[in-house]
Design an enzyme around this catalytic site. Structure first.
Site, short mmCIF file in Angstrom:
data_model
loop_
_atom_site.label_atom_id
_atom_site.label_comp_id
_atom_site.label_asym_id
_atom_site.label_seq_id
_atom_site.Cartn_x
_atom_site.Cartn_y
_atom_site.Cartn_z
N ARG A 109 -12.03 -1.66 24.51
CA ARG A 109 -11.19 -0.83 25.09
C ARG A 109 -10.97 0.71 24.95
NH1 ARG A 109 -5.57 1.30 21.96
NH2 ARG A 109 -6.43 2.77 23.18
N HIS A 154 -3.19 6.36 28.75
CA HIS A 154 -3.16 6.89 27.33
C HIS A 154 -2.83 8.02 26.56
CE1 HIS A 154 -4.96 5.19 22.84
NE2 HIS A 154 -4.06 6.86 23.20
N GLU A 199 2.13 2.65 23.67
CA GLU A 199 2.47 2.63 22.81
C GLU A 199 3.93 4.00 23.25
OE1 GLU A 199 1.53 4.84 19.16
OE2 GLU A 199 0.22 3.13 17.81
N ASN A 340 -0.26 -2.87 18.68
CA ASN A 340 -0.72 -1.68 18.13
C ASN A 340 0.07 -1.79 16.64
OD1 ASN A 340 -2.14 -0.79 19.89
ND2 ASN A 340 -1.75 1.26 20.24
N TYR A 342 -0.28 -0.31 12.32
CA TYR A 342 -1.07 0.17 11.12
C TYR A 342 -0.44 -0.27 9.46
CZ TYR A 342 -3.71 2.77 14.19
OH TYR A 342 -4.90 2.76 15.54
N GLU A 409 -5.13 -2.01 18.42
CA GLU A 409 -5.46 -1.01 17.93
C GLU A 409 -4.35 -1.60 16.41
OE1 GLU A 409 -4.28 3.11 18.26
OE2 GLU A 409 -4.33 3.22 20.66
C1 NOJ Z 1 -2.05 4.90 18.29
C2 NOJ Z 1 -2.60 6.05 19.27
O1 NOJ Z 1 -2.84 4.72 20.39
C3 NOJ Z 1 -3.91 6.68 18.51
O2 NOJ Z 1 -4.43 7.34 19.63
C4 NOJ Z 1 -3.66 6.92 17.21
O3 NOJ Z 1 -4.57 7.75 17.11
C5 NOJ Z 1 -3.57 6.37 16.62
N1 NOJ Z 1 -2.33 5.59 16.42
C6 NOJ Z 1 -3.99 6.17 14.83
O4 NOJ Z 1 -2.66 7.43 14.83
#
Ligand code: NOJ
Length: 509
Positions: A109, A154, A199, A340, A342, A409
Protein backbone atom coordinates in the site's frame (compact mmCIF):
# COMPACT_ATOMS: atom_id res chain seq x y z
CA UNK A 1 -2.52 -10.78 28.03
CA UNK A 2 -2.37 -14.37 29.25
CA UNK A 3 -1.55 -17.15 26.86
CA UNK A 4 -3.09 -20.50 26.37
CA UNK A 5 -3.43 -22.51 23.26
CA UNK A 6 -6.74 -23.09 21.60
CA UNK A 7 -7.44 -24.40 18.17
CA UNK A 8 -11.19 -24.48 18.57
CA UNK A 9 -13.21 -22.83 15.89
CA UNK A 10 -16.37 -22.05 17.70
CA UNK A 11 -19.47 -20.63 16.12
CA UNK A 12 -19.73 -16.92 15.60
CA UNK A 13 -20.30 -15.08 18.81
CA UNK A 14 -20.88 -11.40 18.35
CA UNK A 15 -21.60 -9.91 21.67
CA UNK A 16 -21.85 -6.20 21.16
CA UNK A 17 -25.47 -5.16 21.18
CA UNK A 18 -26.24 -1.66 20.00
CA UNK A 19 -29.35 -0.39 21.64
CA UNK A 20 -30.32 3.27 21.49
CA UNK A 21 -26.65 4.11 21.21
CA UNK A 22 -25.80 2.20 24.38
CA UNK A 23 -23.52 -0.77 24.21
CA UNK A 24 -24.28 -3.80 26.31
CA UNK A 25 -20.88 -5.43 26.22
CA UNK A 26 -20.37 -9.06 27.01
CA UNK A 27 -16.87 -10.54 26.84
CA UNK A 28 -15.88 -11.83 23.44
CA UNK A 29 -15.04 -15.49 23.09
CA UNK A 30 -11.40 -16.31 23.92
CA UNK A 31 -10.89 -12.70 24.90
CA UNK A 32 -8.13 -13.53 27.34
CA UNK A 33 -6.35 -16.22 25.35
CA UNK A 34 -3.98 -16.46 22.47
CA UNK A 35 -5.72 -18.18 19.60
CA UNK A 36 -3.65 -20.60 17.54
CA UNK A 37 -5.03 -21.06 14.07
CA UNK A 38 -4.39 -20.22 10.44
CA UNK A 39 -5.52 -17.20 8.52
CA UNK A 40 -7.66 -17.87 5.45
CA UNK A 41 -5.54 -19.16 2.55
CA UNK A 42 -6.02 -16.05 0.42
CA UNK A 43 -5.41 -13.61 3.29
CA UNK A 44 -3.71 -10.45 2.04
CA UNK A 45 -0.68 -9.58 4.15
CA UNK A 46 0.74 -6.20 3.31
CA UNK A 47 2.79 -3.23 4.34
CA UNK A 48 2.21 0.47 3.80
CA UNK A 49 4.01 3.76 3.19
CA UNK A 50 2.96 7.32 2.33
CA UNK A 51 4.46 9.45 -0.45
CA UNK A 52 5.44 12.53 1.55
CA UNK A 53 6.77 10.38 4.37
CA UNK A 54 9.28 8.46 2.23
CA UNK A 55 9.86 9.90 -1.24
CA UNK A 56 11.89 13.08 -0.69
CA UNK A 57 12.86 14.75 -4.00
CA UNK A 58 10.37 17.42 -3.02
CA UNK A 59 11.23 19.73 -5.92
CA UNK A 60 12.85 17.37 -8.42
CA UNK A 61 11.89 16.50 -11.99
CA UNK A 62 8.96 18.89 -12.23
CA UNK A 63 7.11 18.03 -8.99
CA UNK A 64 4.91 20.86 -7.70
CA UNK A 65 4.93 21.88 -4.03
CA UNK A 66 2.45 20.31 -1.64
CA UNK A 67 0.92 21.70 1.54
CA UNK A 68 3.33 19.54 3.52
CA UNK A 69 6.32 21.10 1.73
CA UNK A 70 4.99 24.50 2.72
CA UNK A 71 4.13 23.53 6.29
CA UNK A 72 7.51 21.88 6.82
CA UNK A 73 9.45 24.76 5.31
CA UNK A 74 7.65 27.10 7.68
CA UNK A 75 9.30 25.20 10.53
CA UNK A 76 6.06 23.78 11.91
CA UNK A 77 7.36 20.29 12.72
CA UNK A 78 9.44 18.90 15.55
CA UNK A 79 13.08 19.95 15.16
CA UNK A 80 12.14 21.81 11.94
CA UNK A 81 12.20 18.43 10.23
CA UNK A 82 10.99 18.24 6.63
CA UNK A 83 10.26 15.56 4.05
CA UNK A 84 12.68 17.16 1.57
CA UNK A 85 14.78 13.99 1.44
CA UNK A 86 12.94 11.66 3.84
CA UNK A 87 13.89 8.05 2.95
CA UNK A 88 14.82 9.17 -0.57
CA UNK A 89 12.49 6.56 -2.02
CA UNK A 90 12.18 8.62 -5.18
CA UNK A 91 15.69 7.36 -5.94
CA UNK A 92 15.78 4.20 -3.87
CA UNK A 93 12.52 2.53 -4.86
CA UNK A 94 14.28 -0.54 -6.21
CA UNK A 95 15.73 -1.23 -2.78
CA UNK A 96 12.27 -0.73 -1.27
CA UNK A 97 10.84 -3.32 -3.63
CA UNK A 98 13.65 -5.74 -2.73
CA UNK A 99 12.70 -5.31 0.94
CA UNK A 100 9.04 -5.93 0.15
CA UNK A 101 10.02 -9.09 -1.64
CA UNK A 102 12.09 -10.26 1.30
CA UNK A 103 9.12 -9.75 3.60
CA UNK A 104 6.95 -11.82 1.29
CA UNK A 105 4.01 -9.39 1.42
CA UNK A 106 1.05 -9.99 -0.87
CA UNK A 107 0.25 -6.31 -1.28
CA UNK A 108 2.07 -3.01 -1.00
CA UNK A 109 0.00 0.00 0.00
CA UNK A 110 1.67 3.21 -1.16
CA UNK A 111 0.39 6.61 -2.21
CA UNK A 112 0.72 8.74 -5.30
CA UNK A 113 1.87 12.27 -4.62
CA UNK A 114 -0.75 14.37 -6.40
CA UNK A 115 1.65 17.27 -7.12
CA UNK A 116 4.29 14.88 -8.46
CA UNK A 117 1.98 13.85 -11.30
CA UNK A 118 -0.11 17.04 -11.61
CA UNK A 119 2.13 19.85 -10.33
CA UNK A 120 -0.61 22.47 -9.90
CA UNK A 121 -3.25 19.88 -9.06
CA UNK A 122 -5.08 20.15 -12.39
CA UNK A 123 -4.78 18.06 -15.52
CA UNK A 124 -3.75 21.20 -17.43
CA UNK A 125 -0.16 20.18 -16.84
CA UNK A 126 1.04 16.62 -16.52
CA UNK A 127 4.49 15.73 -15.18
CA UNK A 128 5.83 12.84 -17.26
CA UNK A 129 8.72 12.18 -14.90
CA UNK A 130 6.29 11.68 -12.04
CA UNK A 131 4.26 9.24 -14.11
CA UNK A 132 7.42 7.40 -15.03
CA UNK A 133 8.30 7.08 -11.34
CA UNK A 134 4.98 5.47 -10.42
CA UNK A 135 4.99 3.31 -13.56
CA UNK A 136 8.40 1.96 -12.61
CA UNK A 137 7.31 1.36 -9.03
CA UNK A 138 4.04 -0.34 -9.96
CA UNK A 139 5.73 -2.52 -12.55
CA UNK A 140 8.49 -3.54 -10.16
CA UNK A 141 6.01 -4.30 -7.37
CA UNK A 142 3.97 -6.47 -9.71
CA UNK A 143 7.12 -8.05 -11.06
CA UNK A 144 7.89 -9.13 -7.48
CA UNK A 145 4.49 -10.86 -7.34
CA UNK A 146 3.01 -8.19 -5.08
CA UNK A 147 -0.34 -6.47 -5.64
CA UNK A 148 -0.28 -2.65 -5.61
CA UNK A 149 -2.85 -1.06 -3.30
CA UNK A 150 -2.67 2.56 -4.43
CA UNK A 151 -3.76 5.50 -2.33
CA UNK A 152 -4.78 8.65 -4.16
CA UNK A 153 -4.51 11.01 -1.22
CA UNK A 154 -2.18 10.56 1.71
CA UNK A 155 -2.24 14.20 2.76
CA UNK A 156 0.07 15.99 0.27
CA UNK A 157 -2.39 18.31 -1.46
CA UNK A 158 -0.90 20.43 -4.27
CA UNK A 159 -0.21 23.86 -2.76
CA UNK A 160 -1.89 25.49 -5.76
CA UNK A 161 -5.19 23.90 -4.72
CA UNK A 162 -4.71 24.98 -1.13
CA UNK A 163 -4.24 28.51 -2.43
CA UNK A 164 -7.74 28.17 -3.90
CA UNK A 165 -9.18 27.11 -0.50
CA UNK A 166 -8.19 23.45 -0.36
CA UNK A 167 -10.85 21.14 1.05
CA UNK A 168 -13.02 24.10 2.00
CA UNK A 169 -13.67 25.03 -1.63
CA UNK A 170 -16.32 22.75 -3.11
CA UNK A 171 -14.58 22.89 -6.50
CA UNK A 172 -12.06 20.45 -4.95
CA UNK A 173 -14.61 17.70 -5.62
CA UNK A 174 -14.14 18.12 -9.38
CA UNK A 175 -10.38 18.61 -9.07
CA UNK A 176 -10.09 15.37 -7.10
CA UNK A 177 -12.27 13.58 -9.60
CA UNK A 178 -10.08 14.77 -12.50
CA UNK A 179 -6.99 13.61 -10.64
CA UNK A 180 -8.57 10.26 -9.75
CA UNK A 181 -9.70 9.70 -13.34
CA UNK A 182 -6.21 10.55 -14.54
CA UNK A 183 -4.67 7.97 -12.18
CA UNK A 184 -7.27 5.30 -13.01
CA UNK A 185 -6.58 5.83 -16.71
CA UNK A 186 -2.79 5.95 -16.40
CA UNK A 187 -2.15 3.18 -13.86
CA UNK A 188 -5.47 1.34 -13.52
CA UNK A 189 -4.63 -1.57 -15.82
CA UNK A 190 -2.18 -2.76 -13.12
CA UNK A 191 -3.88 -1.71 -9.89
CA UNK A 192 -6.43 -4.03 -8.25
CA UNK A 193 -7.04 -1.84 -5.15
CA UNK A 194 -7.56 1.89 -4.92
CA UNK A 195 -7.94 3.83 -1.70
CA UNK A 196 -9.23 7.36 -2.22
CA UNK A 197 -8.30 8.87 1.17
CA UNK A 198 -6.27 7.83 4.17
CA UNK A 199 -7.78 8.93 7.47
CA UNK A 200 -10.09 11.81 6.52
CA UNK A 201 -10.43 12.60 10.23
CA UNK A 202 -6.69 13.29 10.55
CA UNK A 203 -6.64 15.41 7.41
CA UNK A 204 -9.61 17.41 8.51
CA UNK A 205 -9.46 17.73 12.25
CA UNK A 206 -5.67 18.03 12.52
CA UNK A 207 -5.42 20.18 9.36
CA UNK A 208 -8.48 22.45 9.73
CA UNK A 209 -9.59 22.03 13.35
CA UNK A 210 -6.64 22.23 15.72
CA UNK A 211 -4.12 22.98 12.98
CA UNK A 212 -1.24 20.77 14.08
CA UNK A 213 -1.02 19.33 10.55
CA UNK A 214 -0.84 21.07 7.16
CA UNK A 215 -2.38 23.39 6.14
CA UNK A 216 -2.34 24.45 9.81
CA UNK A 217 -5.79 26.06 9.95
CA UNK A 218 -7.31 26.48 13.41
CA UNK A 219 -11.03 26.72 12.89
CA UNK A 220 -12.58 24.04 15.07
CA UNK A 221 -16.27 24.96 14.79
CA UNK A 222 -17.14 24.97 11.11
CA UNK A 223 -14.22 24.17 8.80
CA UNK A 224 -13.78 20.52 9.77
CA UNK A 225 -17.41 19.82 8.87
CA UNK A 226 -17.16 21.67 5.55
CA UNK A 227 -13.84 20.07 4.61
CA UNK A 228 -15.19 16.66 5.64
CA UNK A 229 -18.28 17.16 3.52
CA UNK A 230 -16.22 17.98 0.45
CA UNK A 231 -13.94 15.04 1.10
CA UNK A 232 -16.83 12.57 1.31
CA UNK A 233 -18.32 13.97 -1.92
CA UNK A 234 -14.88 13.71 -3.55
CA UNK A 235 -14.62 10.06 -2.60
CA UNK A 236 -18.12 9.36 -3.85
CA UNK A 237 -17.60 11.03 -7.19
CA UNK A 238 -14.27 9.27 -7.77
CA UNK A 239 -15.85 5.93 -6.84
CA UNK A 240 -18.57 6.40 -9.45
CA UNK A 241 -16.04 7.54 -12.04
CA UNK A 242 -14.18 4.28 -11.53
CA UNK A 243 -17.34 2.20 -11.67
CA UNK A 244 -18.71 3.93 -14.76
CA UNK A 245 -15.56 4.37 -16.79
CA UNK A 246 -12.99 1.81 -15.67
CA UNK A 247 -14.47 -1.10 -13.76
CA UNK A 248 -15.56 -2.91 -16.93
CA UNK A 249 -11.96 -3.03 -18.13
CA UNK A 250 -9.93 -3.25 -14.94
CA UNK A 251 -12.22 -4.89 -12.36
CA UNK A 252 -10.48 -3.18 -9.45
CA UNK A 253 -11.89 -2.31 -6.05
CA UNK A 254 -12.22 1.20 -4.63
CA UNK A 255 -12.52 2.03 -0.95
CA UNK A 256 -11.68 4.68 1.61
CA UNK A 257 -9.64 4.27 4.79
CA UNK A 258 -10.87 5.71 8.07
CA UNK A 259 -9.27 5.41 11.48
CA UNK A 260 -10.41 4.86 15.02
CA UNK A 261 -8.78 4.28 18.36
CA UNK A 262 -11.24 1.88 19.94
CA UNK A 263 -13.44 3.74 22.41
CA UNK A 264 -13.87 1.89 25.69
CA UNK A 265 -16.39 3.43 28.08
CA UNK A 266 -14.40 4.54 31.12
CA UNK A 267 -16.99 3.02 33.41
CA UNK A 268 -19.91 0.74 32.74
CA UNK A 269 -22.35 3.57 33.58
CA UNK A 270 -24.85 3.95 30.70
CA UNK A 271 -23.84 7.58 30.14
CA UNK A 272 -20.20 6.56 29.58
CA UNK A 273 -21.27 3.74 27.31
CA UNK A 274 -23.37 6.14 25.34
CA UNK A 275 -20.46 8.62 25.20
CA UNK A 276 -18.13 5.90 23.87
CA UNK A 277 -20.61 5.07 21.13
CA UNK A 278 -21.02 8.78 20.34
CA UNK A 279 -17.23 9.19 20.11
CA UNK A 280 -17.04 6.33 17.58
CA UNK A 281 -19.84 7.85 15.50
CA UNK A 282 -18.25 11.33 15.52
CA UNK A 283 -14.92 9.96 14.38
CA UNK A 284 -15.47 6.87 12.27
CA UNK A 285 -19.21 7.09 11.56
CA UNK A 286 -18.67 10.63 10.25
CA UNK A 287 -17.05 9.13 7.13
CA UNK A 288 -18.25 5.56 7.04
CA UNK A 289 -21.97 6.06 7.62
CA UNK A 290 -22.45 8.16 4.46
CA UNK A 291 -20.50 5.66 2.35
CA UNK A 292 -21.24 2.25 3.87
CA UNK A 293 -24.31 2.97 6.01
CA UNK A 294 -27.42 5.04 5.42
CA UNK A 295 -25.82 7.45 2.92
CA UNK A 296 -26.02 10.24 5.48
CA UNK A 297 -24.18 11.33 8.60
CA UNK A 298 -24.87 9.37 11.81
CA UNK A 299 -28.07 10.57 13.51
CA UNK A 300 -26.23 11.43 16.70
CA UNK A 301 -23.96 13.83 14.76
CA UNK A 302 -26.79 15.46 12.85
CA UNK A 303 -28.86 15.97 15.99
CA UNK A 304 -26.08 17.21 18.24
CA UNK A 305 -24.43 19.59 15.80
CA UNK A 306 -27.83 21.02 14.78
CA UNK A 307 -28.91 21.54 18.41
CA UNK A 308 -25.62 23.02 19.52
CA UNK A 309 -25.41 25.29 16.46
CA UNK A 310 -28.89 26.60 17.21
CA UNK A 311 -28.06 27.27 20.85
CA UNK A 312 -24.90 29.06 19.71
CA UNK A 313 -26.87 31.44 17.51
CA UNK A 314 -26.10 29.92 14.10
CA UNK A 315 -28.94 30.13 11.61
CA UNK A 316 -28.21 26.59 10.36
CA UNK A 317 -26.31 23.53 11.49
CA UNK A 318 -22.53 23.76 11.23
CA UNK A 319 -22.71 20.25 9.74
CA UNK A 320 -23.75 20.74 6.09
CA UNK A 321 -26.65 18.56 4.94
CA UNK A 322 -26.47 16.12 2.03
CA UNK A 323 -29.21 16.46 -0.59
CA UNK A 324 -31.46 13.47 -1.28
CA UNK A 325 -29.54 12.87 -4.52
CA UNK A 326 -26.24 12.96 -2.74
CA UNK A 327 -27.46 10.48 -0.15
CA UNK A 328 -28.42 8.14 -2.96
CA UNK A 329 -25.02 8.49 -4.59
CA UNK A 330 -23.16 8.17 -1.27
CA UNK A 331 -24.84 4.98 -0.16
CA UNK A 332 -22.81 1.94 -1.10
CA UNK A 333 -20.03 3.91 -2.76
CA UNK A 334 -17.24 1.65 -1.56
CA UNK A 335 -16.14 -1.87 -2.46
CA UNK A 336 -14.31 -2.30 0.83
CA UNK A 337 -13.79 -0.49 4.11
CA UNK A 338 -10.18 0.41 4.85
CA UNK A 339 -9.47 0.51 8.57
CA UNK A 340 -6.45 2.10 10.21
CA UNK A 341 -6.15 1.16 13.84
CA UNK A 342 -3.34 1.58 16.35
CA UNK A 343 -4.62 1.98 19.88
CA UNK A 344 -7.55 2.55 22.24
CA UNK A 345 -8.95 5.24 24.52
CA UNK A 346 -11.25 5.52 27.52
CA UNK A 347 -14.28 7.73 27.07
CA UNK A 348 -16.38 9.42 29.72
CA UNK A 349 -19.47 11.49 29.27
CA UNK A 350 -18.60 15.09 30.11
CA UNK A 351 -20.77 18.09 29.27
CA UNK A 352 -18.60 20.88 27.81
CA UNK A 353 -19.36 24.60 27.62
CA UNK A 354 -21.32 25.82 24.56
CA UNK A 355 -18.65 28.40 23.79
CA UNK A 356 -16.34 28.42 21.99
CA UNK A 357 -18.17 26.15 19.53
CA UNK A 358 -16.12 23.24 18.25
CA UNK A 359 -16.29 19.77 16.80
CA UNK A 360 -14.79 18.57 20.08
CA UNK A 361 -17.32 20.23 22.36
CA UNK A 362 -20.12 19.02 20.09
CA UNK A 363 -19.36 15.57 21.52
CA UNK A 364 -19.41 16.38 25.26
CA UNK A 365 -16.87 13.82 26.33
CA UNK A 366 -13.47 13.34 27.87
CA UNK A 367 -10.78 11.07 26.49
CA UNK A 368 -8.19 9.38 28.70
CA UNK A 369 -5.81 6.43 28.64
CA UNK A 370 -5.57 3.53 31.03
CA UNK A 371 -2.24 3.86 32.89
CA UNK A 372 -1.85 0.08 32.62
CA UNK A 373 -1.61 0.24 28.82
CA UNK A 374 1.97 0.05 27.60
CA UNK A 375 3.77 2.02 24.92
CA UNK A 376 7.37 2.96 24.22
CA UNK A 377 7.15 6.69 23.56
CA UNK A 378 6.58 8.64 26.78
CA UNK A 379 3.45 10.79 26.68
CA UNK A 380 2.42 9.29 23.36
CA UNK A 381 -1.14 8.43 22.28
CA UNK A 382 -0.18 4.98 21.09
CA UNK A 383 -0.50 2.18 23.63
CA UNK A 384 -0.77 -1.51 22.92
CA UNK A 385 -4.36 -2.68 23.55
CA UNK A 386 -4.73 -5.62 21.16
CA UNK A 387 -8.36 -6.48 21.98
CA UNK A 388 -9.36 -3.01 20.70
CA UNK A 389 -8.91 -4.07 17.09
CA UNK A 390 -11.27 -7.00 17.52
CA UNK A 391 -13.89 -4.79 19.17
CA UNK A 392 -13.56 -2.31 16.34
CA UNK A 393 -13.91 -4.99 13.66
CA UNK A 394 -17.05 -6.25 15.36
CA UNK A 395 -18.41 -2.71 15.55
CA UNK A 396 -17.84 -2.22 11.81
CA UNK A 397 -19.50 -5.57 11.17
CA UNK A 398 -22.60 -4.68 13.15
CA UNK A 399 -22.86 -1.09 11.90
CA UNK A 400 -22.43 -1.68 8.18
CA UNK A 401 -23.74 -5.17 7.60
CA UNK A 402 -20.45 -7.03 7.70
CA UNK A 403 -18.68 -5.26 4.83
CA UNK A 404 -15.46 -6.41 3.20
CA UNK A 405 -12.65 -4.97 5.34
CA UNK A 406 -8.95 -4.49 4.71
CA UNK A 407 -6.92 -3.30 7.67
CA UNK A 408 -4.82 -0.75 5.85
CA UNK A 409 -2.56 0.28 8.77
CA UNK A 410 -1.58 -1.12 12.15
CA UNK A 411 1.74 -0.68 13.90
CA UNK A 412 3.60 0.83 16.82
CA UNK A 413 6.21 3.51 17.40
CA UNK A 414 9.40 3.74 19.43
CA UNK A 415 11.79 6.60 20.07
CA UNK A 416 15.05 5.01 18.90
CA UNK A 417 14.53 2.74 15.92
CA UNK A 418 16.16 -0.14 17.85
CA UNK A 419 16.95 -3.16 15.69
CA UNK A 420 15.89 -5.75 18.25
CA UNK A 421 12.36 -4.32 18.41
CA UNK A 422 10.69 -7.01 20.51
CA UNK A 423 7.90 -4.71 21.66
CA UNK A 424 6.88 -4.25 18.02
CA UNK A 425 7.13 -8.02 17.45
CA UNK A 426 4.78 -8.60 20.38
CA UNK A 427 2.45 -5.84 19.23
CA UNK A 428 2.08 -7.26 15.72
CA UNK A 429 1.74 -10.76 17.03
CA UNK A 430 -1.00 -9.84 19.48
CA UNK A 431 -2.91 -7.48 17.19
CA UNK A 432 -2.91 -9.94 14.31
CA UNK A 433 -4.14 -12.60 16.74
CA UNK A 434 -7.14 -10.43 17.59
CA UNK A 435 -7.75 -10.04 13.86
CA UNK A 436 -7.63 -13.82 13.54
CA UNK A 437 -10.22 -14.13 16.32
CA UNK A 438 -12.41 -11.56 14.59
CA UNK A 439 -12.26 -13.65 11.41
CA UNK A 440 -12.54 -17.15 12.88
CA UNK A 441 -14.70 -16.62 15.95
CA UNK A 442 -16.79 -13.59 15.06
CA UNK A 443 -17.12 -14.10 11.27
CA UNK A 444 -15.94 -10.59 10.48
CA UNK A 445 -15.29 -10.25 6.76
CA UNK A 446 -11.64 -9.16 7.05
CA UNK A 447 -9.55 -10.09 4.04
CA UNK A 448 -6.29 -8.32 4.65
CA UNK A 449 -3.91 -6.77 7.15
CA UNK A 450 -1.27 -4.12 6.53
CA UNK A 451 1.59 -3.16 8.80
CA UNK A 452 2.57 0.46 9.21
CA UNK A 453 5.33 0.80 7.98
CA UNK A 454 8.05 -0.51 5.69
CA UNK A 455 10.78 1.69 7.20
CA UNK A 456 11.32 4.53 9.64
CA UNK A 457 10.12 7.70 7.95
CA UNK A 458 8.92 11.28 8.33
CA UNK A 459 6.21 11.08 10.99
CA UNK A 460 4.39 14.33 10.14
CA UNK A 461 4.59 16.99 12.84
CA UNK A 462 6.74 14.65 14.96
CA UNK A 463 9.39 14.68 12.22
CA UNK A 464 11.95 11.88 12.59
CA UNK A 465 11.57 11.74 16.38
CA UNK A 466 9.49 8.56 16.43
CA UNK A 467 9.91 5.41 14.38
CA UNK A 468 7.36 2.93 13.13
CA UNK A 469 9.47 1.02 10.59
CA UNK A 470 10.17 -2.66 10.12
CA UNK A 471 13.46 -1.38 8.69
CA UNK A 472 15.74 1.10 10.38
CA UNK A 473 16.80 4.09 8.27
CA UNK A 474 19.90 6.07 9.14
CA UNK A 475 18.77 9.65 8.46
CA UNK A 476 22.23 11.12 9.05
CA UNK A 477 23.66 9.12 6.18
CA UNK A 478 23.00 10.78 2.81
CA UNK A 479 22.49 7.38 1.20
CA UNK A 480 19.70 6.57 3.72
CA UNK A 481 20.63 2.89 4.22
CA UNK A 482 17.83 0.57 5.36
CA UNK A 483 18.51 -2.21 7.89
CA UNK A 484 15.95 -4.90 8.74
CA UNK A 485 14.75 -5.00 12.34
CA UNK A 486 13.69 -8.13 14.26
CA UNK A 487 10.07 -7.24 13.45
CA UNK A 488 10.72 -7.64 9.73
CA UNK A 489 11.88 -11.20 10.28
CA UNK A 490 8.90 -11.89 12.51
CA UNK A 491 6.47 -10.45 9.99
CA UNK A 492 8.05 -12.46 7.17
CA UNK A 493 7.57 -15.66 9.20
CA UNK A 494 3.98 -14.75 10.06
CA UNK A 495 3.26 -14.30 6.36
CA UNK A 496 5.13 -17.45 5.37
CA UNK A 497 3.21 -19.55 7.92
CA UNK A 498 -0.04 -17.70 7.39
CA UNK A 499 -0.29 -17.88 11.15
CA UNK A 500 1.83 -18.54 14.19
CA UNK A 501 4.42 -21.21 14.68
CA UNK A 502 6.29 -22.19 17.81
CA UNK A 503 8.98 -19.59 17.11
CA UNK A 504 6.46 -16.78 17.25
CA UNK A 505 5.63 -16.83 20.91
CA UNK A 506 7.17 -13.62 22.22
CA UNK A 507 4.59 -11.50 23.97
CA UNK A 508 5.79 -8.02 24.71
CA UNK A 509 3.67 -5.44 22.92
C1 NOJ B 1 -1.67 7.15 10.15
C2 NOJ B 1 -1.11 7.78 8.94
O1 NOJ B 1 -1.79 7.33 7.80
C3 NOJ B 1 0.38 7.59 8.76
O2 NOJ B 1 0.80 8.46 7.79
C4 NOJ B 1 1.07 7.80 10.09
O3 NOJ B 1 2.45 7.77 9.94
C5 NOJ B 1 0.57 6.77 11.05
N1 NOJ B 1 -0.83 6.98 11.28
C6 NOJ B 1 1.27 6.78 12.41
O4 NOJ B 1 1.00 7.94 13.09
Amino acid sequence: MGISSSGTMAASCVTTILLLGIRAVVALQHEEEFFFGDFPPDFMWGIATGSYQIEGAWNEDGKGPSIWDTFSHEGKNYNNDTGDVACDSYHKWEEDVANLKRLGVKHYRFSISWPRVLPDGTTAQVNQKGIEYYNNLINAVRGAGIKPMVVLYHWDLPQALQDAGGWLNESIVDRFNDYARFCFKTFGDRVPFWVTFIEPWSIIWLGYGNGIFAPGIQSPAEDPYIAGHNMILSHVQAFHTYKNEFYGKFKGKVGITADLQWKFPKTQAPRDQEAAERAAQFKLGWFLNPIYGSGDYPDVMKERVANKSKAQGYTKSRLPPFTADQIRMNKGSGDFVGINHYSSQLISDHPLPLFPPSYESDQDLLISLDPKWKGLVPGDWLKSVPVGIRKLLNWVKSQYNNPLVYITENGVDDPTGELDDQFRVGYIRNYTNEVLKAIRLDSCNVKGYTVWTLMDDFEWSSGYRIKFGLHYVNFSDPSRPRTPKASSKFYASLIRNNGYDSTTTTVVG
